[in-house]
Design a protein around this motif. Structure first.
Motif, mmCIF file in Angstrom:
data_model
loop_
_atom_site.group_PDB
_atom_site.id
_atom_site.type_symbol
_atom_site.label_atom_id
_atom_site.label_comp_id
_atom_site.label_asym_id
_atom_site.label_seq_id
_atom_site.Cartn_x
_atom_site.Cartn_y
_atom_site.Cartn_z
ATOM 1 N N ALA A 179 42.841 32.653 33.262
ATOM 2 C CA ALA A 179 42.004 31.981 34.260
ATOM 3 C C ALA A 179 42.332 30.494 34.332
ATOM 4 N N ALA A 180 42.496 29.873 33.166
ATOM 5 C CA ALA A 180 42.820 28.446 33.133
ATOM 6 C C ALA A 180 44.194 28.186 33.741
ATOM 7 N N ASP A 181 45.159 29.057 33.453
ATOM 8 C CA ASP A 181 46.505 28.896 33.993
ATOM 9 C C ASP A 181 46.520 29.016 35.514
ATOM 10 N N LEU A 182 45.624 29.811 36.062
ATOM 11 C CA LEU A 182 45.534 29.972 37.522
ATOM 12 C C LEU A 182 44.808 28.804 38.181
ATOM 13 N N GLY A 183 44.203 27.937 37.384
ATOM 14 C CA GLY A 183 43.549 26.750 37.921
ATOM 15 C C GLY A 183 42.056 26.836 38.094
ATOM 16 N N ALA A 240 26.423 33.440 45.106
ATOM 17 C CA ALA A 240 26.776 32.017 45.125
ATOM 18 C C ALA A 240 28.049 31.738 44.329
ATOM 19 N N SER A 241 28.388 32.634 43.417
ATOM 20 C CA SER A 241 29.589 32.448 42.594
ATOM 21 C C SER A 241 30.818 33.126 43.191
ATOM 22 N N MET A 242 30.651 33.795 44.303
ATOM 23 C CA MET A 242 31.779 34.517 44.902
ATOM 24 C C MET A 242 32.491 33.637 45.914
ATOM 25 N N ASP A 243 33.136 32.596 45.393
ATOM 26 C CA ASP A 243 33.960 31.725 46.228
ATOM 27 C C ASP A 243 35.275 31.456 45.505
ATOM 28 N N ARG A 244 36.191 30.784 46.162
ATOM 29 C CA ARG A 244 37.540 30.606 45.617
ATOM 30 C C ARG A 244 37.570 29.763 44.342
ATOM 31 N N ASP A 245 36.532 28.986 44.114
ATOM 32 C CA ASP A 245 36.522 28.126 42.928
ATOM 33 C C ASP A 245 36.062 28.854 41.679
ATOM 34 N N HIS A 246 35.515 30.040 41.845
ATOM 35 C CA HIS A 246 34.944 30.767 40.710
ATOM 36 C C HIS A 246 35.775 31.996 40.341
ATOM 37 N N VAL A 247 35.784 32.296 39.057
ATOM 38 C CA VAL A 247 36.273 33.573 38.566
ATOM 39 C C VAL A 247 35.136 34.216 37.776
ATOM 40 N N ARG A 269 35.778 40.015 48.902
ATOM 41 C CA ARG A 269 36.860 40.789 48.317
ATOM 42 C C ARG A 269 37.398 40.090 47.071
ATOM 43 N N PRO A 270 37.415 40.782 45.923
ATOM 44 C CA PRO A 270 38.013 40.194 44.716
ATOM 45 C C PRO A 270 39.480 39.854 44.969
ATOM 46 N N GLY A 271 39.863 38.673 44.527
ATOM 47 C CA GLY A 271 41.230 38.233 44.721
ATOM 48 C C GLY A 271 41.394 37.374 45.950
ATOM 49 N N TYR A 272 40.689 37.703 47.018
ATOM 50 C CA TYR A 272 40.761 36.930 48.246
ATOM 51 C C TYR A 272 39.674 35.869 48.298
ATOM 52 N N ASP A 273 38.433 36.295 48.093
ATOM 53 C CA ASP A 273 37.303 35.382 48.234
ATOM 54 C C ASP A 273 36.842 34.785 46.909
ATOM 55 N N ALA A 336 42.576 38.296 40.912
ATOM 56 C CA ALA A 336 42.359 36.872 40.621
ATOM 57 C C ALA A 336 43.647 36.128 40.935
ATOM 58 N N TRP A 337 43.620 35.323 41.997
ATOM 59 C CA TRP A 337 44.819 34.616 42.420
ATOM 60 C C TRP A 337 44.789 33.126 42.121
ATOM 61 N N GLY A 338 43.629 32.603 41.790
ATOM 62 C CA GLY A 338 43.521 31.169 41.557
ATOM 63 C C GLY A 338 42.875 30.461 42.743
ATOM 64 N N PRO A 339 42.168 29.357 42.470
ATOM 65 C CA PRO A 339 41.415 28.680 43.530
ATOM 66 C C PRO A 339 42.292 27.990 44.578
ATOM 67 N N LEU A 340 43.558 27.713 44.257
ATOM 68 C CA LEU A 340 44.406 26.992 45.202
ATOM 69 C C LEU A 340 45.143 27.918 46.146
ATOM 70 N N THR A 341 45.059 29.206 45.949
ATOM 71 C CA THR A 341 45.770 30.161 46.789
ATOM 72 C C THR A 341 45.088 30.276 48.143
ATOM 73 N N ARG A 342 45.870 30.194 49.171
ATOM 74 C CA ARG A 342 45.334 30.326 50.540
ATOM 75 C C ARG A 342 46.134 31.372 51.313
#
Length: 342
Positions: A179-183, A240-247, A269-273, A336-342
């Protein structure tokens, strides 16, 4: 069904000779001895001979049966831990190679007066016991009183000898590092409530490993306990935790499946949102949810190792059975793709 006496009569040998051959106690070093032994086995097969386990137990002081105790009770609790089936399959194969059979026992077979009603304990029909999962303290004590030759597998009992378990702290560190490595800088630990149930060691160890890595990387962690879907406040917090900044890191695959269902209800969607990871694993995920980001755990291999530890315990004693921890690898998946993935 044929008897030893009938086989001996047709083979033209003594009953004692037939018994030693069919029980593998006769050395067959000479060709003539090997030929006669094979002839005896062929006759036994032709006459549909089946060994008498009770008689063999009387002679050898062994029943060639090992009990496997699971934390299941009558009623709905009989389905408490279906993943234990993977471990039981490993135990069954490992013991089967040595000519042993497995006898399942439930937690209620050990509790109080009910233990007197179970043939497993009342008639001493097993040589040893493999205990799966966590048990109440009084059950653990009673098991050791009834069955001295016990192997504790994936259990809260941890001693120098005769215990096997997964290195759960490593599993927690592994998923937190990913998780940390993904940002990710924000994580939610989704687990069982801490009250009202026996807390399995894995939950404590997994969280400790996650906390260790998260603190080192500045990842903020909050905890959310599994609750009924009707708990609106809990559902709101999860949403509230289902956003790109959260895992969201789930303790078990059961909770990962439940969280995916909750997310679908919110159109997420897990991985996307949002990110979704799990510290646990199961073989059926390879077919039905291969993309779940998780730490590997081969319960079948754990069961197979428990079987061989039991065989060593029966043959060589406790000192020959040092306790073991198992470590597995990480499956990246696509949840889980990381918060910076768009």
């Amino acid at each position: 069904m044929a008897t030893l006496k009938e086989i001996a009569k047709e083979a033209g040998v003594s009953v004692d000779t037939v018994s030693r051959v069919l029980n593998g106690q006769r050395k067959e070093t000479w060709p003539s001895m090997a030929k006669r032994a094979e002839h005896i086995r062929q006759i036994a097969e032709k006459l549909n001979y089946r060994p008498n386990a009770a008689a063999r137990a009387t002679r050898n002081q062994q029943t060639k049966q090992v009990g496997v105790l699971v934390p299941n009770s009558p009623g709905e609790n009989r389905f408490t831990h279906p993943l234990a089936y993977e471990t039981i399959l490993g135990i069954n194969e490992g013991l089967g190679e040595a000519g042993y059979t497995v006898t399942l026992a439930r937690i209620d077979d050990v509790k109080g007066d009910l233990a007197k009603q179970s043939r497993v304990f009342e008639e001493h029909v097993i040589d040893g016991m493999i205990v799966l999962d966590s048990m109440p303290a009084d059950v653990e004590q009673r098991i050791e009183q009834l069955i001295p030759q016990t192997v504790w597998c994936d259990s809260n009992v941890w001693r120098e000898h005769a215990c096997l378990r997964r290195d759960e702290r490593f599993a927690g560190r592994c998923v937190a590092q990913a998780a940390a490595d993904l940002g990710y800088k924000r994580a939610v630990w989704y687990s069982y409530p801490e009250v009202g149930r026996i807390q399995h060691f894995s939950s404590v160890e997994r969280y400790a490993g996650i906390r260790e890595v998260a603190d080192a990387h500045g990842v903020q962690i909050t905890s959310e306990w599994e609750t009924p879907l009707s708990n609106d406040q809990a559902m709101h917090r999860l949403h509230a935790s289902m956003d790109r900044d959260h895992v969201v890191i789930c303790n078990s695959i059961y909770q990962a499946r439940k969280l995916r269902t909750i997310a679908e209800g919110f159109g997420k969607r897990p991985g996307y949102d949002f990110g979704l990871m799990c510290t646990d694993d199961a073989r059926h995920l390879d077919r039905y949810w291969h993309g779940l980001t998780r730490v590997h755990f081969d319960r079948y291999r754990l069961g197979f190792a428990a079987a061989h530890m039991m065989l060593d315990l029966l043959d060589k004693g406790r000192e020959a059975c040092p306790s073991r921890l198992f470590q597995d690898g990480f499956h990246p998946g696509d949840s889980a793709w990381g918060p910076l993935t768009r």
